[in-house]
Design a protein around this motif. Structure first.
Motif, mmCIF file in Angstrom:
data_model
loop_
_atom_site.group_PDB
_atom_site.id
_atom_site.type_symbol
_atom_site.label_atom_id
_atom_site.label_comp_id
_atom_site.label_asym_id
_atom_site.label_seq_id
_atom_site.Cartn_x
_atom_site.Cartn_y
_atom_site.Cartn_z
ATOM 1 N N LYS A 13 0.840 -1.203 0.000
ATOM 2 C CA LYS A 13 0.000 0.000 0.000
ATOM 3 C C LYS A 13 0.874 1.252 0.000
ATOM 4 C CE LYS A 13 -4.237 -1.651 2.173
ATOM 5 N NZ LYS A 13 -5.092 -1.569 3.366
ATOM 6 N N ASP A 18 -2.816 0.339 -3.980
ATOM 7 C CA ASP A 18 -3.915 0.571 -3.043
ATOM 8 C C ASP A 18 -5.287 0.128 -3.545
ATOM 9 O OD1 ASP A 18 -3.950 2.542 -4.954
ATOM 10 O OD2 ASP A 18 -3.943 4.209 -3.546
ATOM 11 N N HIS A 19 -5.357 -0.453 -4.737
ATOM 12 C CA HIS A 19 -6.626 -0.995 -5.218
ATOM 13 C C HIS A 19 -6.700 -2.484 -4.885
ATOM 14 C CE1 HIS A 19 -6.653 2.755 -7.470
ATOM 15 N NE2 HIS A 19 -7.956 2.572 -7.592
ATOM 16 N N THR A 20 -7.909 -3.018 -4.920
ATOM 17 C CA THR A 20 -8.125 -4.427 -4.636
ATOM 18 C C THR A 20 -8.546 -5.138 -5.916
ATOM 19 O OG1 THR A 20 -8.872 -3.876 -2.405
ATOM 20 C CG2 THR A 20 -9.443 -6.067 -3.233
ATOM 21 N N TYR A 21 -7.764 -6.125 -6.314
ATOM 22 C CA TYR A 21 -8.123 -6.964 -7.454
ATOM 23 C C TYR A 21 -8.742 -8.247 -6.934
ATOM 24 C CZ TYR A 21 -5.419 -4.054 -10.693
ATOM 25 O OH TYR A 21 -4.947 -3.020 -11.454
ATOM 26 N N CYS A 30 -11.094 -4.927 -10.748
ATOM 27 C CA CYS A 30 -10.671 -3.947 -9.758
ATOM 28 C C CYS A 30 -11.943 -3.546 -9.032
ATOM 29 C CB CYS A 30 -10.012 -2.737 -10.412
ATOM 30 S SG CYS A 30 -9.584 -1.455 -9.217
ATOM 31 N N LYS A 31 -12.026 -3.898 -7.780
ATOM 32 C CA LYS A 31 -13.237 -3.718 -6.981
ATOM 33 C C LYS A 31 -13.661 -2.250 -6.901
ATOM 34 C CE LYS A 31 -14.936 -5.316 -2.526
ATOM 35 N NZ LYS A 31 -14.574 -5.993 -1.288
ATOM 36 N N GLU A 32 -12.721 -1.364 -6.626
ATOM 37 C CA GLU A 32 -13.065 0.047 -6.436
ATOM 38 C C GLU A 32 -13.511 0.728 -7.732
ATOM 39 O OE1 GLU A 32 -10.120 -1.166 -3.342
ATOM 40 O OE2 GLU A 32 -10.141 -1.291 -5.518
ATOM 41 N N LEU A 33 -12.919 0.340 -8.858
ATOM 42 C CA LEU A 33 -13.231 0.985 -10.135
ATOM 43 C C LEU A 33 -14.319 0.250 -10.916
ATOM 44 C CD1 LEU A 33 -9.598 1.834 -11.282
ATOM 45 C CD2 LEU A 33 -11.236 3.316 -10.089
ATOM 46 N N GLU A 66 -0.095 -4.288 -11.716
ATOM 47 C CA GLU A 66 -0.335 -2.987 -12.346
ATOM 48 C C GLU A 66 -0.979 -3.221 -13.704
ATOM 49 O OE1 GLU A 66 1.949 1.179 -13.441
ATOM 50 O OE2 GLU A 66 3.085 -0.471 -12.569
ATOM 51 N N VAL A 71 -3.140 1.335 -13.145
ATOM 52 C CA VAL A 71 -3.877 1.071 -11.904
ATOM 53 C C VAL A 71 -3.113 0.004 -11.115
ATOM 54 C CG1 VAL A 71 -6.036 0.264 -10.882
ATOM 55 C CG2 VAL A 71 -6.079 1.664 -12.959
ATOM 56 N N GLY A 73 -2.675 -2.391 -7.768
ATOM 57 C CA GLY A 73 -3.465 -3.019 -6.729
ATOM 58 C C GLY A 73 -2.897 -4.360 -6.327
#
Length: 99
Positions: A13, A18-21, A30-33, A66, A71, A73
């Motif tokens: 992180k 910092d993203h979650t795959y 990618c959970k957040e996007l 990446e 992005v 994660g």
């Protein structure tokens, strides 16, 4: 080297991962996007495996990934007798695409 999974996650992180795959049915999301990537669109930057004891279900690997669009994660996979064979094939494709 990291002492455990939590240590690896915190360090990654700090490096911007910092993203979650997550493993989806046909790709990696990618959970957040709310975006699904094919394995060809992702690059594994770092891999760290952990075995937290004698329980076969406690083995895990964290992948710092990446996307081609930048992005960053993490994908955390636990191994053991309950691994979904379809999702295991997806990881195999991701690893193969790195060569």
């Amino acid at each position: 080297m990291y002492k455990d999974l939590a240590d690896a996650v915190e360090s990654l992180k700090d490096k911007g991962f910092d993203h979650t795959y997550e493993l989806g049915n046909n790709g990696i999301t990618c959970k957040e996007l709310d975006v699904e990537y094919s394995t060809e669109d992702l690059k594994i930057v770092e891999t760290h495996s952990f075995d937290q004891g004698t329980d076969p279900g406690s083995e895990s690997t964290v992948y710092a990934i990446e996307s081609k669009k930048g992005v960053k994660g993490m994908l955390i996979i636990s191994y053991g007798m309950y691994v979904d064979p379809g999702k295991a094939k997806l990881i195999d494709r991701l690893l193969k695409d790195q060569s």
